[in-house]
Design a protein around this motif. Structure first.
Motif, short mmCIF file in Angstrom:
data_model
loop_
_atom_site.label_atom_id
_atom_site.label_comp_id
_atom_site.label_asym_id
_atom_site.label_seq_id
_atom_site.Cartn_x
_atom_site.Cartn_y
_atom_site.Cartn_z
N ASP A 14 0.84 -1.19 0.00
CA ASP A 14 0.00 0.00 0.00
C ASP A 14 0.88 1.26 0.00
O ASP A 14 1.67 1.48 0.91
CB ASP A 14 -0.90 -0.01 1.23
CG ASP A 14 -1.90 1.15 1.19
OD1 ASP A 14 -2.26 1.58 0.08
OD2 ASP A 14 -2.31 1.60 2.29
N GLY A 15 0.76 2.05 -1.01
CA GLY A 15 1.52 3.30 -1.07
C GLY A 15 2.91 3.16 -1.62
O GLY A 15 3.68 4.13 -1.63
N LEU A 16 3.28 1.97 -2.10
CA LEU A 16 4.62 1.78 -2.66
C LEU A 16 4.68 2.45 -4.03
O LEU A 16 3.81 2.22 -4.87
CB LEU A 16 4.92 0.28 -2.79
CG LEU A 16 6.35 -0.10 -3.15
CD1 LEU A 16 7.30 0.22 -2.00
CD2 LEU A 16 6.44 -1.60 -3.47
N PRO A 17 5.70 3.27 -4.28
CA PRO A 17 5.80 3.96 -5.58
C PRO A 17 5.86 2.99 -6.74
O PRO A 17 6.35 1.86 -6.60
CB PRO A 17 7.10 4.76 -5.45
CG PRO A 17 7.27 4.96 -3.98
CD PRO A 17 6.73 3.73 -3.34
N ALA A 18 5.37 3.40 -7.89
CA ALA A 18 5.38 2.56 -9.08
C ALA A 18 6.80 2.19 -9.47
O ALA A 18 7.72 3.02 -9.38
CB ALA A 18 4.69 3.28 -10.24
N GLY A 19 6.98 0.93 -9.89
CA GLY A 19 8.29 0.45 -10.31
C GLY A 19 9.07 -0.25 -9.21
O GLY A 19 10.03 -0.97 -9.49
N ALA A 20 8.70 -0.03 -7.96
CA ALA A 20 9.37 -0.70 -6.84
C ALA A 20 8.65 -2.03 -6.55
O ALA A 20 7.46 -2.18 -6.82
CB ALA A 20 9.36 0.18 -5.61
N ARG A 21 9.40 -2.97 -6.01
CA ARG A 21 8.84 -4.27 -5.66
C ARG A 21 9.01 -4.53 -4.17
O ARG A 21 9.94 -4.01 -3.55
CB ARG A 21 9.54 -5.41 -6.43
CG ARG A 21 9.25 -5.44 -7.90
CD ARG A 21 9.76 -6.74 -8.50
NE ARG A 21 11.13 -7.03 -8.09
CZ ARG A 21 11.65 -8.25 -7.97
NH1 ARG A 21 10.86 -9.30 -8.19
NH2 ARG A 21 12.91 -8.43 -7.62
N VAL A 22 8.11 -5.33 -3.63
CA VAL A 22 8.25 -5.73 -2.23
C VAL A 22 7.86 -7.19 -2.09
O VAL A 22 6.91 -7.65 -2.73
CB VAL A 22 7.39 -4.84 -1.31
CG1 VAL A 22 5.90 -4.98 -1.63
CG2 VAL A 22 7.64 -5.17 0.15
N GLU A 23 8.64 -7.93 -1.28
CA GLU A 23 8.39 -9.35 -1.02
C GLU A 23 8.63 -9.61 0.45
O GLU A 23 9.57 -9.06 1.04
CB GLU A 23 9.33 -10.22 -1.86
CG GLU A 23 9.13 -10.09 -3.35
CD GLU A 23 10.44 -10.11 -4.13
OE1 GLU A 23 10.40 -10.39 -5.34
OE2 GLU A 23 11.50 -9.83 -3.52
N VAL A 24 7.78 -10.42 1.05
CA VAL A 24 7.91 -10.77 2.47
C VAL A 24 8.40 -12.21 2.57
O VAL A 24 7.78 -13.12 2.04
CB VAL A 24 6.58 -10.61 3.22
CG1 VAL A 24 6.73 -11.06 4.67
CG2 VAL A 24 6.12 -9.16 3.15
N THR A 25 9.54 -12.38 3.23
CA THR A 25 10.15 -13.70 3.36
C THR A 25 10.53 -13.90 4.83
O THR A 25 9.86 -13.42 5.72
CB THR A 25 11.37 -13.83 2.41
OG1 THR A 25 11.91 -15.12 2.52
CG2 THR A 25 12.43 -12.79 2.69
N GLY A 26 11.61 -14.60 5.09
CA GLY A 26 12.00 -14.90 6.47
C GLY A 26 11.23 -16.08 7.03
O GLY A 26 10.43 -16.73 6.33
N GLY A 27 11.47 -16.36 8.31
CA GLY A 27 10.81 -17.49 8.95
C GLY A 27 9.31 -17.42 8.87
O GLY A 27 8.63 -18.42 8.59
N ALA A 28 8.74 -16.24 9.09
CA ALA A 28 7.28 -16.08 9.05
C ALA A 28 6.75 -16.28 7.64
O ALA A 28 5.72 -16.95 7.43
CB ALA A 28 6.89 -14.71 9.58
N GLY A 29 7.43 -15.69 6.66
CA GLY A 29 6.97 -15.81 5.28
C GLY A 29 6.99 -17.24 4.78
O GLY A 29 6.04 -17.71 4.15
N PHE A 30 8.08 -17.97 5.08
CA PHE A 30 8.18 -19.35 4.64
C PHE A 30 7.12 -20.23 5.31
O PHE A 30 6.51 -21.09 4.68
CB PHE A 30 9.57 -19.90 4.95
CG PHE A 30 10.56 -19.69 3.84
CD1 PHE A 30 10.49 -20.44 2.68
CD2 PHE A 30 11.54 -18.72 3.95
CE1 PHE A 30 11.39 -20.23 1.64
CE2 PHE A 30 12.45 -18.51 2.92
CZ PHE A 30 12.38 -19.27 1.77
N LYS A 31 6.90 -20.01 6.60
CA LYS A 31 5.92 -20.82 7.31
C LYS A 31 4.52 -20.62 6.76
O LYS A 31 3.76 -21.58 6.58
CB LYS A 31 5.96 -20.48 8.80
CG LYS A 31 5.16 -21.45 9.68
CD LYS A 31 5.41 -21.18 11.15
CE LYS A 31 4.64 -22.18 12.01
NZ LYS A 31 4.90 -21.96 13.46
N VAL A 32 4.18 -19.38 6.46
CA VAL A 32 2.85 -19.08 5.92
C VAL A 32 2.69 -19.64 4.51
O VAL A 32 1.66 -20.23 4.17
CB VAL A 32 2.60 -17.57 5.95
CG1 VAL A 32 1.37 -17.21 5.12
CG2 VAL A 32 2.43 -17.08 7.38
#
Length: 687
Positions: free
Chosen positions: A136-154
């Protein structure tokens, strides 16, 4: 039990017992302790438990990875700072550490510490909110990914979201279709499918009850494999029993007498088969891997329930209906068995005429397939578990490109406080270490995070963990332990190797013992075990060739060789049991040479159908996007077909023909004088 009144009592008891199990079995126990999933006695498991004593051990980090081709802009950085303020509300302690920028400025890492005590559903909701807020609100052209222990478990949990329902639906559909094609009756297939389906659900509840009584923990993949076993084995037993029942209906006018005779003749082979599989699964209790032990216990329970329903409930359900159940191919009293002069008799006769050639061709095909196992690679890293690239993997790859390879998954060293500084210096000086820093302390323990230079999951990374362990253990009074993702990977590889050396001989011993008790022949037992071993090697080779050339899988999962060996040897010998047990019956009447041809003629159709059903059921594991289950399903499925169509249909009959009466040594199903008489008759016929 299957008489005019006994059948109703059996059905009523089955309904009551099944209903009670389904109503009060409860849900399977799922452990939230990460150490419970690690090999028994592993150093990494001890570290996982000790980490829970540290403040940082009470959290499960969600790593939010921001990236842009070129470099992050000022607007990007402002959005990241705003995210850090917003996400602090859901972080443990109410704060989020400042974002860390990569040296090239194209990637930023924001660590959101979530509570480690969250349930799976709560964690899934928390990670979903983190992902939504980051986008939400991330400027166009930028990417975001959620990883780590929580991301992998989910993401791993999402793979199995509704998986059991999907797996059950696909498995039931496949079995229903194959039963319909096998019996060519519009309703006969409903009876075995209903009985096996109920057995599957009862088995799931029995496993759930066991987890709550004993502390055994299972996961969705364990339950999925158990369901496949129950459906596959239960359907196989049903096919064999119904085939015998159909034979007896051509002899007995009364269907109750026919069923009693069918159970008496089929039960020894079915019980021997199920005992082989159940006892082989129980050998997994000697494994270090919790995953293997869980499959062993759950699978054994499933097999016991499957055979109970096949030999008790199914006969009662079948005799509720008349011969019309087989319409439009209902057997009649006095009718000749078409199987005795059908395709499989011609196959058996052809093999018996050229046993040496058939043996050489069969062994040649198996040897050719086995060559594919040369150069097999074992061990999948955390990022290689999925067939499809989930967000957690994409984020991990982005981090690896921008930061030192092991920075997202640091190795954890725990040492005693008085020697912490010495352990820290030893860790810094270990080969393959990029950085080592003190991360936390609790009581008299110190936690040190070590970043390795090598790519996670690589051979260099595993070697670095071994060198690190040697370095920190050399510190006097440090009592240092090394854990973390890379150490877990190393411990799991070592445990897998140990489990193979321990469990495989036990499986072979169990199979050999059951064959000796059933056939009372040393030669037969050794011969049949040898054939299933060769069949496994060929299937494993063909599987690895396919994974490498067509599926582009990076490696074989650590658990696949042992589990595929167990399933193929235990289940593969089933068909040899069905064939040779019938051959022994026929040998008493007509000698071994004619007996094996007759046995193949009358069992060929039902065993082939059973093999196709079992292979298809295992292949259904491929509907789940986990490489482990896909590999297991393909190897076992192909191996069952290979065993059914080549080993049992060609190789074993050829070997039995070559050995003759010696195949049954030291027992003699046919008297020596009768055997000589049959030999003289065959010589006269051939001349």
């Amino acid at each position: 039990m299957w008489g005019r009144s006994g059948k109703w009592l059996t059905i009523v008891l089955a309904i009551v017992i099944s209903g009670l199990a389904l109503a009060f079995g409860g849900a399977a126990k799922v452990s939230t302790d990460p150490a419970d999933s690690l090999p028994k006695g592993a150093e990494s498991a001890a570290v996982a438990r000790l980490q829970q004593e540290f403040p940082s051990g009470q959290v499960l980090p969600a790593l939010v990875v921001y990236s842009r081709s070129g470099a992050l802009t000022a607007d990007d950085r402002a959005a990241i700072d705003a995210d850090a303020e917003r996400m602090a509300a859901r972080a443990v302690g109410g704060r989020v550490p400042p974002p860390v920028m990569a040296p090239e400025g194209d990637v930023a890492l924001l660590t959101v510490p979530l509570a480690g005590t969250l349930s799976n559903s709560e964690l899934s909701e928390a990670v979903a909110q983190v992902r939504a807020e980051a986008r939400d609100g991330l400027p166009a052209g930028a990417r975001v990914e959620v990883t780590g222990g929580a991301g992998f478990k989910v993401d791993l949990s999402s793979v199995f979201s509704g998986a059991n329902i999907t797996l059950l639906a696909v498995t039931a559909s496949v079995v229903a279709l194959l039963l319909l094609l096998t019996y060519r009756s519009p309703w006969l297939w409903l009876v075995p499918l209903a009985v096996v389906g109920v057995a599957d659900q009862v088995a799931a509840k029995a496993v759930a009850l066991l987890t709550n009584l004993t502390g055994l923990t299972v996961d969705d993949s364990t339950l999925g494999i158990t369901s496949v076993l129950v459906f596959g084995a239960g359907t196989n037993y049903a096919l064999l029993l119904i085939a015998r029942y159909r034979e007896q209906l051509r002899i007995h006018e009364d269907r109750h007498q026919a069923m009693s005779a069918a159970v008496r003749s089929a039960a020894p082979a079915i019980l021997a088969s199920s005992a082989t599989v159940a006892l082989a699964l129980c050998t997994l209790l000697f494994a270090l891997s919790p995953f293997n032990r869980a499959i062993g216990m759950a699978g054994a329970i499933g097999i016991v329930i499957a055979v109970a329903y096949a030999l008790i409930v199914l006969p009662a359900a079948m005799v509720l209906f008349g011969r019309g159940l087989f319409w439009p191919f209902a057997p009649k009293v006095g009718q000749a068995d078409p199987a005795r002069d059908g395709l499989w008799r011609r196959v058996g006769a052809g093999v018996a005429r050229r046993p040496i050639l058939m043996t050489l061709v069969s062994v040649g095909v198996l040897a050719f397939l086995a060559v594919g196992a040369v150069g097999v690679q074992s061990g999948l890293s955390q990022t290689e578990q999925f067939r499809e690239k989930v967000e957690a993997i994409a984020g991990q790859e982005t981090l690896s490109r921008a930061f030192p390879a092991g920075s997202a998954q640091p190795v954890v060293v725990i040492a005693r406080e008085p020697a912490a500084e010495a352990v820290l210096q030893a860790a810094k000086g270990a080969p393959g270490v990029s950085t080592a820093t003190v991360a936390d302390s609790a009581s008299d323990l110190t936690k040190i995070n070590v970043v390795l230079a090598a790519e996670p999951g690589s051979d260099a990374s595993l070697t670095a963990v071994e060198k690190l362990r040697e370095a920190v253990k050399a510190v006097p009074d440090g009592q240092a332990l090394v854990g973390g993702p890379e150490a877990i990977d190393l411990d799991e590889r070592q445990a897998a190797t140990r489990d193979q050396f321990v469990v495989i001989p036990l499986v072979l011993g169990v199979v050999m013992l059951v064959l000796l008790l059933l056939l009372r022949s040393v030669v037969a037992a050794v011969t049949l075990v040898t054939t299933v071993i060769i069949s496994f090697v060929a299937s494993f080779g063909a599987g690895w060739f396919a994974f490498e050339r067509f599926f582009d899988f990076p490696a074989m999962d650590l658990s696949v060789p042992l589990l595929s060996f167990l399933f193929l040897v235990a289940l593969g010998v089933d068909y040899n049991i069905f064939l040779t047990h019938r051959a022994r019956e026929e040998a008493v009447r007509q000698g071994t040479h004619a007996g094996i041809v007759t046995a193949l003629a009358v069992t060929g159709g039902v065993i082939t159908s059973a093999g196709i059903v079992l292979a298809a059921v295992f292949a259904v594991l491929g509907v789940l996007p986990l490489i482990t289950l896909t590999q297991l399903g393909i190897i076992v499925g192909f191996g069952v077909l290979l065993d059914t169509l080549l080993v049992r249909s060609v190789l074993v009959p050829a070997l039995v023909t070559l050995m003759g009466e010696r195949f049954w040594w030291p027992s003699r199903p046919l008297s020596l004088s009768a055997a000589r008489r049959l030999d003289r008759e065959r010589e006269l016929q051939s001349s």
